[in-house]
Design an enzyme around this catalytic site. Structure first.
Site, PDB file in Angstrom:
ATOM      1  CG  ASP A 109      -2.302   0.350   0.993  1.00 15.44           C
ATOM      2  OD1 ASP A 109      -2.536   1.468   0.499  1.00 15.44           O
ATOM      3  OD2 ASP A 109      -3.176  -0.483   1.274  1.00 15.44           O
ATOM      4  CG  ASP A 217      -5.015   5.190   0.892  1.00 14.00           C
ATOM      5  OD1 ASP A 217      -5.838   4.295   1.099  1.00 14.00           O
ATOM      6  OD2 ASP A 217      -5.024   6.287   1.505  1.00 14.00           O
ATOM      7  CD  GLU A 285      -9.213   3.793  -1.812  1.00 13.43           C
ATOM      8  OE1 GLU A 285     -10.114   3.373  -1.079  1.00 13.43           O
ATOM      9  OE2 GLU A 285      -8.392   4.667  -1.449  1.00 13.43           O
ATOM     10  CG  HIS A 353      -9.214  -2.104   3.997  1.00 14.23           C
ATOM     11  ND1 HIS A 353      -8.920  -2.063   2.642  1.00 14.23           N
ATOM     12  CD2 HIS A 353      -8.834  -0.905   4.487  1.00 14.23           C
ATOM     13  CE1 HIS A 353      -8.383  -0.902   2.354  1.00 14.23           C
ATOM     14  NE2 HIS A 353      -8.319  -0.175   3.451  1.00 14.23           N
ATOM     15  CG  ASP A 354     -11.748   1.164   3.032  1.00 18.00           C
ATOM     16  OD1 ASP A 354     -11.325   1.146   4.200  1.00 18.00           O
ATOM     17  OD2 ASP A 354     -11.066   1.574   2.073  1.00 18.00           O
TER      18      ASP A 354
END
Ligand code: GLC
Length: 557
Positions: A109, A217, A285, A353-354
């Protein structure tokens, strides 16, 4: 927006991201190796054999860097190290090495929009208006309407987590800094070339160590209105349903076109001679804002070299589980991508994970159909840990809620329910940890819903995922083939053909809760797999298929 020049010659072989199965690892929740109740990198290493057997080709690790954990690692205090909670830099090297030995690529990430407020860059920046890092973050004077002793934020921008002002006052500078997310995540100033150079050095550090790519990210936020104008009020905001952040329409606080130029700079690093001996790739993302998702995705493919970069495709998280929007999307998106540039790699995420887990969002039957669909679509497919055993969101008691996003969420749960520890066995702490407590509670269904219980069960989620992954790894048409959407003449059906050279597969999906008779109009030779273990399909010699409610099936020649 910059346009690609496509000067690089077309590769003659396929790049690893084409067709790759990428497994997302949330390091806190895979495996705890030292009994502190929190997953770590040695824990991940110990599960690589499992991942290899499952059939994954790459892993993406959510952040493991030193962090005060205000946003569980997305607040980074040192971009080039490992938080002791997760292990050491040597563990990370070992992980990359061990993954490579199993032919598993490693993506990490990259969090470029903000650091932690504990990062030395920010600690220096906040001290004065004229230190060497003074301009590394987004600092602004108070609004002109402020009165002495009552500084007002420079504009109305709000942060994603609380939906309250995104500006925080710092007396030392008599200025506000911007935090688009948590107050402990100050936004870096991307219009400053020194910041961009520093982030590129971070990439070089990890590329040197051998990582194969990055998941980048929150990229919308790196480019904002240069005049810092207010965001307009969102007339559709519903305070009972919506999180507070939706109060405004975020047209100025993020999503400005400079993002493509900034990200192109990062993409160039992947081409540098020192790193180009291996194929490297980055996935960005950015959730499309309301409106035309296809256009939003294409803008990234057009703006950033598709040989080394692709935007996440979030339709698997955003579209209703209905045939019509999916049919339309698949047709338009893949056609557009194909005409744009053959190098473009789609990258489908159906969980992360969101977002709420697939089974909790869609129900069990539809989640199984979605798995079949995802694993038979082109490009990179991102499987979030636990989806392969059908893990569900775990309700978190109020006093155990960890996630800062819970503060702005009307249900007060935030993203913890989808981040609970992996369920490996029916034993102590589901085989995740030896400790008496884990950082988030284990799902209450772990006695029956776990890897051990599912491995030899032909009806399990695990068996379905493993079968589909094995097929994707074996069959070139599932990895590289074009997707041609079929005209099935039924409102609840979607079907497509994946073909490559002389191999093809046909996928048929029933989106309704009723059985449907499907006449696909293409040859269905061999029945391969159904999402429904009760299916009783045979080879489709007569050209008609009876699909069960929410069933997806795969045929081949
Ligand atoms: C991304 C991450 C999310 C994080 C946020 C701020 O959306 O996926 O988990 O909280 O960025 O870094």
């Amino acid at each position: 927006m910059t346009t690609n020049q496509h000067t690089t010659p077309l590769p003659t072989t396929h790049r690893w991201p084409e067709g790759a199965i990428v497994y997302q690892i949330y390091p806190r929740s895979i495996q705890d190796s030292n009994g502190d109740g929190i997953g770590d990198l040695p824990g991940v290493i110990s599960r690589l054999d499992y991942l290899q057997e499952l059939g994954v080709n790459a892993i993406w690790l959510s952040p493991f860097y030193p962090s005060p954990m205000a946003d569980f690692g997305y607040d980074i205090a040192d971009y080039c190290d490992v938080d002791p909670m997760f292990g050491t830099l040597d563990d990370c090297k070992r992980l990359i090495h061990e993954a490579e030995a199993r032919h598993i690529k490693v993506m990490i990430d990259l969090v470029p929009n903000h650091s932690s407020n504990e990062h030395p860059w920010f600690k220096e920046s906040r001290q004065s208006r004229d230190n060497p890092k003074a301009n590394w973050y987004v600092w602004k004077d108070p609004h002109p309407d402020s009165t002495p002793g009552h500084p007002l934020p420079p504009n109305n921008w709000i942060d994603v987590f609380t939906g309250k002002s995104a500006w925080e006052w710092v007396p030392e500078r008599k200025q506000f800094y911007l935090h688009s997310f948590h107050v402990a995540q100050p936004d870096l100033n991307w219009s400053n070339s020194e910041v961009r150079a520093a982030v590129k050095d971070v990439m070089r550090f990890w590329l040197d160590m051998g990582v194969d790519g990055f998941r980048v990210d929150a990229v919308y936020w790196i480019a904002k209105d240069p005049f810092f104008r207010n965001d307009p009020v969102n007339p559709a905001f519903d305070p009972k349903e919506d999180e507070r952040y939706k109060m405004l329409t975020h047209v100025n606080s993020c999503g400005w076109p400079a993002a493509y130029a900034y990200l192109s700079e990062l993409a160039h690093v992947l081409h540098e001679p020192a790193f180009a001996q291996k194929e490297r790739f980055m996935v960005t993302e950015a959730y499309p804002k309301d409106g035309d998702a296809v256009a939003a995705y294409l803008a990234f493919y057009e703006g950033i070299d598709p040989q080394v970069a692709a935007p996440f495709n979030f339709q698997g998280l955003m579209l209703r589980w209905e045939a019509e929007p999916w049919r339309r999307f698949l047709r338009v998106f893949h056609h557009a991508l194909e005409s744009l540039n053959p190098l473009c790699v789609p990258s489908y995420a159906f969980g992360n994970h969101d977002k709420s887990r697939m089974v909790s969002r869609l129900g069990e039957k539809a989640a199984r159909a979605a798995a079949l669909m995802q694993l038979t679509l082109p490009g990179m497919v991102f499987v979030y840990y636990g989806e392969e055993i059908g893990m569900r969101d775990v309700p978190i008691p109020v006093d155990l809620v960890q996630d800062p996003e819970a503060l702005g969420d009307p249900q007060g749960q935030g993203r913890d329910p989808e981040r609970t520890p992996m369920q490996w066995t029916p034993g102590h702490q589901a085989g995740f940890s030896t400790s008496t407590e884990t950082w988030l509670p284990i799902g209450p269904d772990y006695k029956t819903l776990n890897v051990e219980a599912e491995k030899d069960d032909p009806r399990s989620f695990y068996t379905l995922y493993r079968t589909l992954m094995a097929l994707r790894n074996e069959r070139e048409s599932l990895r590289y083939g074009f997707v041609q959407v079929l005209e099935l003449g039924h409102p609840d059906l979607v079907g497509y053909v994946r073909s490559y050279k002389d191999e093809y597969h046909v996928v048929l999906i029933n989106f309704s809760d009723q059985p449907v008779t499907c006449v696909p109009g293409v040859k269905l030779h061999k029945f391969v797999v159904s999402s429904n273990p009760d299916a009783n399909l045979t080879d489709g010699a007569n050209g008609t298929v009876e699909l069960l409610p929410y069933e997806a099936v795969l045929f081949t020649q």
